[in-house]
Design an enzyme around this catalytic site. Structure first.
Site, mmCIF file in Angstrom:
data_model
loop_
_atom_site.group_PDB
_atom_site.id
_atom_site.type_symbol
_atom_site.label_atom_id
_atom_site.label_comp_id
_atom_site.label_asym_id
_atom_site.label_seq_id
_atom_site.Cartn_x
_atom_site.Cartn_y
_atom_site.Cartn_z
ATOM 1 N N GLU A 127 0.798 -1.244 0.000
ATOM 2 C CA GLU A 127 0.000 0.000 0.000
ATOM 3 C C GLU A 127 0.823 1.282 0.000
ATOM 4 O O GLU A 127 0.530 2.217 0.731
ATOM 5 C CB GLU A 127 -0.969 0.008 1.188
ATOM 6 N N ASN A 169 2.203 -5.134 -3.208
ATOM 7 C CA ASN A 169 0.786 -5.437 -2.962
ATOM 8 C C ASN A 169 -0.007 -4.153 -2.680
ATOM 9 O O ASN A 169 0.469 -3.285 -1.947
ATOM 10 C CB ASN A 169 0.715 -6.359 -1.727
ATOM 11 N N HIS A 205 -10.349 -6.121 -2.457
ATOM 12 C CA HIS A 205 -11.437 -5.940 -1.486
ATOM 13 C C HIS A 205 -12.570 -5.254 -2.261
ATOM 14 O O HIS A 205 -12.508 -4.046 -2.532
ATOM 15 C CB HIS A 205 -10.985 -5.077 -0.303
ATOM 16 N N GLU A 232 -6.076 -10.693 -1.309
ATOM 17 C CA GLU A 232 -6.907 -10.465 -0.112
ATOM 18 C C GLU A 232 -8.386 -10.424 -0.491
ATOM 19 O O GLU A 232 -9.145 -9.597 0.006
ATOM 20 C CB GLU A 232 -6.509 -9.147 0.583
ATOM 21 N N ASP A 234 -12.125 -10.398 -0.935
ATOM 22 C CA ASP A 234 -13.416 -10.508 -0.251
ATOM 23 C C ASP A 234 -14.390 -9.613 -0.998
ATOM 24 O O ASP A 234 -13.986 -8.616 -1.604
ATOM 25 C CB ASP A 234 -13.357 -10.213 1.264
#
Ligand code: XIL
Length: 297
Positions: A127, A169, A205, A232, A234
């Site tokens: 990030e 990432n 996400h 990650e 979701d």
């Protein structure tokens, strides 16, 4: 095949999940983990605040619980994460400049060396780009140590664990947009100058939908000569099952998309409280999203 991990393996991919060390005594949780997944990411246990709570004193007890569980069960481990502006120990938060730079590089070297030979892919830096619509670096104390902090971290990680794949990432990078293009340009530059980078992680996400150019975005990175991984995943909101299916199909359509990780097992394990973005309900039952993901594999 009848499980996510085995089905992904038939395509030469892994299917992983984030794991919390404090849940490894929960039989329902571990039952699903061992049945369905062949890769794990520590949800919090490898972050800077967890592994170096005071400067120069490294603690791996909880991370080791996850790594040992994975190795005993033939699962990959994604290392997450060596450097990030968030979840830093208090001592690092109060540092800046050359003191912070050397503490950060020492952290990379120490943690990557400790796990040398046991990590499939490291999120070396997490990030570091801003959501400013211009593709700039995020302002942070690490960024203020010099724009070369990211490449310095990748070089330190390579020296410490030459066998691990080294990833950058980030989130909100799912489509072709200013942020993902900023990262794309960094990868182009790293490749041109020989900075060691092997993969780019897309957190993914998501809510309700996935950008129409998701697959094209993964492909443009892969075409630079790096692997891509969904790290990650979701998905909250309506159309959840269909969006899971689309994401899985996009990865399978990109030759260098090497694996997918969901960010938790049951909805009750999710960091997105109340949004039920995962593949299993709170009782550990398979949701329609699970079936959609499995059928897409
Ligand atoms: C989250 C964890 O899931 C939470 O338990 C923790 O409180 C905060 O961090 N991007 C990342 C992950 O890279 O490390 C974050 O994980 C979610 C967003």
């Amino acid at each position: 095949a009848s499980t996510l991990g085995a089905s992904a393996a038939e395509h030469g991919r892994y299917f992983g999940t984030a794991v919390g060390a404090n849940k490894l005594g929960d039989g329902t949780y571990v039952g699903i983990l061992n049945r369905e997944f062949n890769s794990v990411t520590a949800e919090n246990e490898m972050k800077w605040d967890a592994t170096e709570p005071s400067q120069g004193r490294f603690t791996y007890t909880n991370a080791d619980r996850i790594v040992n569980h994975a190795r005993a069960n033939g699962m990959n481990v994604r290392g997450h994460t060596l450097l990030w502006h968030s979840q830093q120990p208090g001592w690092a938060q109060s540092m800046s400049g050359s003191a912070l730079r050397s503490a950060a590089m020492n952290h990379v070297t120490q943690v990557a060396s400790y796990y040398r030979g046991r990590i499939h892919s490291w999120d070396v830096v997490n990030e570091a780009f801003a959501d400013d619509g211009r593709g700039s670096r995020r302002d942070s104390s690490l960024q203020r140590t010099g724009n070369d902090w990211i490449e310095a971290a990748f070089r330190a990680a390579r020296a410490a664990d030459p066998g691990a794949r080294l990833c950058y990432n980030d989130y909100n990078t799912d489509g072709i947009n200013a942020k993902s293009t900023g990262i794309y340009n960094m990868v182009v530059d790293f490749k041109a100058r020989g900075v060691p980078i092997d993969c780019v992680g897309f957190q993914s996400h998501l809510t309700n939908s996935v950008p129409g150019d998701y697959q094209a975005n993964l492909q443009r990175f892969a075409s630079l000569g790096v692997d891509v991984q969904i790290t990650e995943l979701d998905i909250a909101g309506a159309n959840q099952a269909a969006v899971y299916s689309t994401v899985v199909r996009a990865c399978l359509a990109v030759a260098r998309c090497t694996g997918i990780t969901v960010w938790g097992i049951r909805d009750t394990d999710s960091w997105r409280t109340g949004q039920n973005p995962l593949l299993f309900d709170g009782n550990g039952n398979k949701k329609p999203a699970y079936t959609a993901a499995l059928e897409a594999l």
